[in-house]
Design an enzyme around this catalytic site. Sequence first.
Site, PDB file in Angstrom:
ATOM      1  N   SER A 191       0.848  -1.185   0.000  1.00  0.00           N
ATOM      2  CA  SER A 191       0.000   0.000   0.000  1.00  0.00           C
ATOM      3  C   SER A 191       0.892   1.246   0.000  1.00  0.00           C
ATOM      4  CB  SER A 191      -0.964  -0.030   1.188  1.00  0.00           C
ATOM      5  OG  SER A 191      -1.974   0.929   1.046  1.00  0.00           O
ATOM      6  N   ASP A 414      -8.259  -5.927  -5.343  1.00  0.00           N
ATOM      7  CA  ASP A 414      -7.925  -4.789  -4.476  1.00  0.00           C
ATOM      8  C   ASP A 414      -8.961  -3.688  -4.658  1.00  0.00           C
ATOM      9  OD1 ASP A 414      -6.725  -2.603  -3.130  1.00  0.00           O
ATOM     10  OD2 ASP A 414      -4.722  -3.318  -3.618  1.00  0.00           O
ATOM     11  N   HIS A 461      -6.808  -6.078  -0.825  1.00  0.00           N
ATOM     12  CA  HIS A 461      -5.738  -5.103  -0.622  1.00  0.00           C
ATOM     13  C   HIS A 461      -4.638  -5.687   0.253  1.00  0.00           C
ATOM     14  CE1 HIS A 461      -3.758  -1.307  -0.555  1.00  0.00           C
ATOM     15  NE2 HIS A 461      -3.965  -1.099   0.727  1.00  0.00           N
TER      16      HIS A 461
END
Length: 554
Positions: A191, A414, A461
Site C-alpha cells: 500500500s 484490491d 488489498h
Amino acid sequence: MRNSARFLISFGLAGTIASLAGGHSAAVVVAQGACEGLASLALPHTSITSATVVPEGPVGGGRAGGPAPIVVPARCVVKAVTKPSSDSEIRFEVWMPVSGWNGKYQQAGNGGWAGSIPTGSLVAAVMRGYATAGTDDGHAGGPWAEWAIGHPEKLVDFGHRAVHETSVQAKAIVAAFYKRDPSKSYFLGCSDGGREALMEAQRYPDDFRGIIAGAPANNWTGLMTMALTIERALDEANLPASKLPAIQAAALNACDGLDAVKDGLIEDPRACTFDPAVLTCKGPETDQCLTAPQVITLRKIYEGPRHPRTGIQVAPGFVPGTEAVPGGWVPWIVPPPAGAQAQSNGSIIAGFGNSFYGQAVAEDPKWDFRKWNFESDYAFAVEKTGGILNSMNPDLRSFRASGGKLIQFHGWGDAAIPAPSSIEYYDRVRAFMAKYPDGRNTPPAALDQFYRLFMVPGMGHCGGGLGPNTFGNSGRSAASSTADPDRDILAALERWVEHNVAPDRIIASGIQGGDASKPMTRPLCPYPQIARYKGTGDPYVADSFTCAVPGGGR
C-alpha cells in the site's frame, strides 16, 4: 556483567552476542549491556531515546476470535528520533535479535498516511532472524493528514525522507550492536509501503539490495483524484451496498470461464468485457438491478478518472469480479449501510481523497469536496506534491546497476488501489529500460533479470479476498529457516538476491469460495504470464496449471 558487556563492545567482540557460549540467559545478560551502550551512540541529527533488551515473550493477540499471540525472541529494541530538517521529527525503532541473527537487515513499510511504527511487521522480521526497523514517517496520529497543514517539511518526510533516513541510521545502529554491517538489506512494504518501496528503488537505489512492493500507491496524486471522482459519482447516484452481490454475480457470469475453469475467480480481468448495462432495471428497482444513473456510477468506478480537458487517464479504474467480497468495495469504495464513517459519503477512499486535497494540498481544515475543481485543483496538486509523493519514475537503471532485485505484487480484487496501476507502472519501466542504454555500451539487461510483477486473482488489498491469497505476504510468516522460496515471497526474494535464482512462479494457497474446509493452491505467474489450466487435473491444485502468456505464448 554490564561492565563486561561494555568491555566486549570496546574491543569489537559484541558479535559474540549471537553465538555466546553458556546458554540463552547468558546471551541476554551480555546483550542487555551491549544494547544499553547504544544510548550513547553518536549519529547525525539523531537522538537515541531508549535502548533496552526486551525478553522473549508473547506479542499481540488478546482479541476474541483474533490471531493468537506470537512468542517473539529476545531482542534489543532501540527507539530514536532523527531531525534532518528544522521541522522534522522522524521517530523510528530498531529491533535486533539477541541470538540467531541471520546477518541481514529488513525494513518495514507503512500503510495509509502512516503516523505510527509498524511493529507487527517488525515482529515478523525478528521471527525470521532479521535485524529490522520501521518509522512513523515523521508524524504521529492518523488516519488523515492534519499534520501536513503548515508543515511542508513533514510532507517531504512522509513522501520519502523518513524511510531513507531510517535506513541510514538504523543500519548504523545494527552495525554498532553486532560490530559488523548487515550482509544484505531488504525492504518490504504494501500500500503506502509499496509506494515507499518503489520510491527507494527510484530515489535511493543503494539503500536496499532486495525490495518487495505490494499494491503500491505510487501514483498518489492520481489515486486521490480517483477517490474524489468516485465520491462525486456516488453523491450524484448512490450505489447501495445491497446491490453489490448482483453486480459480482453478473460479472462472474460474464467472465469467470475465460481462463478455462469456472472457480469464482477471474484470472485476468483485463480480458473481461462485462457491461453493467445488462443489470439495468426493466421494471421497479430492486437489489437485483441498477437504475440508469447507477449504471453510470458503476462505469465510472470501472473506468477510472480522465482529465476533463485532455481526456488523459489520470488513474485506472477498479476491475469486476470481487464487488461483494467482505472487506472489499464495502468499506473502501462504497460506504457501509450504517454510514459509520465520518468522511462525506463514508467510504475509506473518500476519506483519503478529502484528506489529501483538503489537508495536504489546500491546507484548509474546512475544505469541502463539493467545491473541488478537477482541472485546476489536480494541476495544483501535481505541482505541489507530485515530486514528493509520487514514485512513478520508470528509470530503474541505478537500482539495476547496484545489483538490486524488485518483486512487485498486486491483488486483482484490491478495492483500495486499482490493480491495473501496477501493470501500468511495470509497462512504463519496460518501455523506458528498453529505450535507454545503461551507459556502459552494453545491451540493457532484460527487465525480468531484476524486476518481476505478480498479479493475484481474487486477492484484496495486500491480502485477504478470494482465491490464492497467501504466499508469505502475511505479517505472521514462518521462520526464515523453514520458509519455502517456491511458496514464500520473501524467501523467493532472498534466493534471487543471494543465489541469483529468479522466481518463475510462486505457489499461493487459499480456500475455495470462502469455504475454509476446501483448500486450494494456484501458481502466481510473473507478468505478462497468467496461470492457465492444463485441461486435466484438479482445478484447485497448482500442478494443474502452467504459466503462459495470454494468447498462447510462453
